[in-house]
Design a protein around this motif. Structure first.
Motif, PDB file in Angstrom:
ATOM      1  N   LEU A 197      -7.473   1.928  -2.542  1.00 45.01           N
ATOM      2  CA  LEU A 197      -6.951   1.444  -1.270  1.00 45.01           C
ATOM      3  C   LEU A 197      -8.216   1.335  -0.270  1.00 45.01           C
ATOM      4  CD1 LEU A 197      -3.604   3.256  -1.197  1.00 45.01           C
ATOM      5  CD2 LEU A 197      -4.110   0.586  -1.487  1.00 45.01           C
ATOM      6  N   SER A 198      -9.094   2.213  -0.337  1.00 43.57           N
ATOM      7  CA  SER A 198     -10.001   2.175   0.851  1.00 43.57           C
ATOM      8  C   SER A 198     -10.984   0.980   0.575  1.00 43.57           C
ATOM      9  CB  SER A 198     -11.261   3.607   0.799  1.00 43.57           C
ATOM     10  OG  SER A 198     -11.644   3.456  -0.676  1.00 43.57           O
ATOM     11  N   ILE A 199     -11.349   0.646  -0.639  1.00 40.04           N
ATOM     12  CA  ILE A 199     -12.047  -0.923  -1.025  1.00 40.04           C
ATOM     13  C   ILE A 199     -11.008  -1.981  -0.457  1.00 40.04           C
ATOM     14  CG2 ILE A 199     -12.906  -2.129  -2.978  1.00 40.04           C
ATOM     15  CD1 ILE A 199     -13.633   0.425  -4.405  1.00 40.04           C
ATOM     16  N   ALA A 253       0.800  -1.121  -0.027  1.00 40.61           N
ATOM     17  CA  ALA A 253       0.162  -0.008  -0.086  1.00 40.61           C
ATOM     18  C   ALA A 253       1.047   1.198  -0.140  1.00 40.61           C
ATOM     19  CB  ALA A 253      -0.799   0.081   1.238  1.00 40.61           C
ATOM     20  N   TYR A 269      -8.907  -2.000   1.850  1.00 37.59           N
ATOM     21  CA  TYR A 269      -8.868  -1.882   3.308  1.00 37.59           C
ATOM     22  C   TYR A 269     -10.221  -2.432   3.979  1.00 37.59           C
ATOM     23  CZ  TYR A 269      -4.042  -0.760   3.934  1.00 37.59           C
ATOM     24  OH  TYR A 269      -2.602  -0.766   4.005  1.00 37.59           O
ATOM     25  N   TYR A 270     -11.193  -2.100   3.209  1.00 40.93           N
ATOM     26  CA  TYR A 270     -12.587  -2.463   3.848  1.00 40.93           C
ATOM     27  C   TYR A 270     -12.705  -4.196   3.631  1.00 40.93           C
ATOM     28  CZ  TYR A 270     -17.663  -2.962   4.043  1.00 40.93           C
ATOM     29  OH  TYR A 270     -18.724  -3.574   4.609  1.00 40.93           O
ATOM     30  N   CYS A 330      -5.574   6.002  -6.015  1.00 41.99           N
ATOM     31  CA  CYS A 330      -5.035   5.609  -5.003  1.00 41.99           C
ATOM     32  C   CYS A 330      -5.919   5.498  -3.766  1.00 41.99           C
ATOM     33  CB  CYS A 330      -4.034   6.810  -4.589  1.00 41.99           C
ATOM     34  SG  CYS A 330      -3.042   6.391  -3.135  1.00 41.99           S
ATOM     35  N   VAL A 331      -6.844   6.783  -3.587  1.00 40.97           N
ATOM     36  CA  VAL A 331      -7.680   6.710  -2.170  1.00 40.97           C
ATOM     37  C   VAL A 331      -8.849   5.660  -2.629  1.00 40.97           C
ATOM     38  CG1 VAL A 331      -9.216   8.138  -0.942  1.00 40.97           C
ATOM     39  CG2 VAL A 331      -7.040   8.837  -1.597  1.00 40.97           C
ATOM     40  N   VAL A 332      -9.453   5.702  -3.730  1.00 38.43           N
ATOM     41  CA  VAL A 332     -10.452   4.850  -3.818  1.00 38.43           C
ATOM     42  C   VAL A 332     -10.247   3.360  -3.805  1.00 38.43           C
ATOM     43  CG1 VAL A 332     -12.556   4.093  -5.267  1.00 38.43           C
ATOM     44  CG2 VAL A 332     -12.126   6.785  -4.965  1.00 38.43           C
ATOM     45  N   LEU A 390      -6.877  10.869  -6.121  1.00 40.01           N
ATOM     46  CA  LEU A 390      -8.154  10.257  -5.448  1.00 40.01           C
ATOM     47  C   LEU A 390      -8.681   9.000  -6.220  1.00 40.01           C
ATOM     48  CD1 LEU A 390     -10.098  13.633  -4.848  1.00 40.01           C
ATOM     49  CD2 LEU A 390      -9.200  11.710  -3.107  1.00 40.01           C
TER      50      LEU A 390
END
Length: 63
Positions: free
Chosen positions: A37-39, A5, A41-42, A33-35, A30
């Motif tokens: 990685l957030s998916i 990550a 990690y969820y 990277c952000v979208v 965004l």
């Protein structure tokens, strides 16, 4: 997993820096990277959430 990550954030950060405008760089960061990685990690945290929920249920005495 964490090292992957961090490496991905580094790569996408460099991609965002090469964009011609600040807005394009922020959108690149965004979207790439952000979208994702957030998916990620969820999805990978579901086992942790389940074990937390099970531990909380064991602590509460049933009546």
């Amino acid at each position: 997993m964490l090292i992957v990550a961090v490496a991905w954030i580094y790569v996408v950060g460099l991609m965002a820096l090469t964009e011609p405008s600040i807005v394009a760089g922020m959108m690149t960061f965004l979207i790439y990277c952000v979208v994702p990685l957030s998916i990620l990690y969820y999805l990978t945290g579901s086992r942790r959430r389940k074990s937390k929920r099970d531990a909380a249920e064991k602590k509460i005495p049933e009546e």
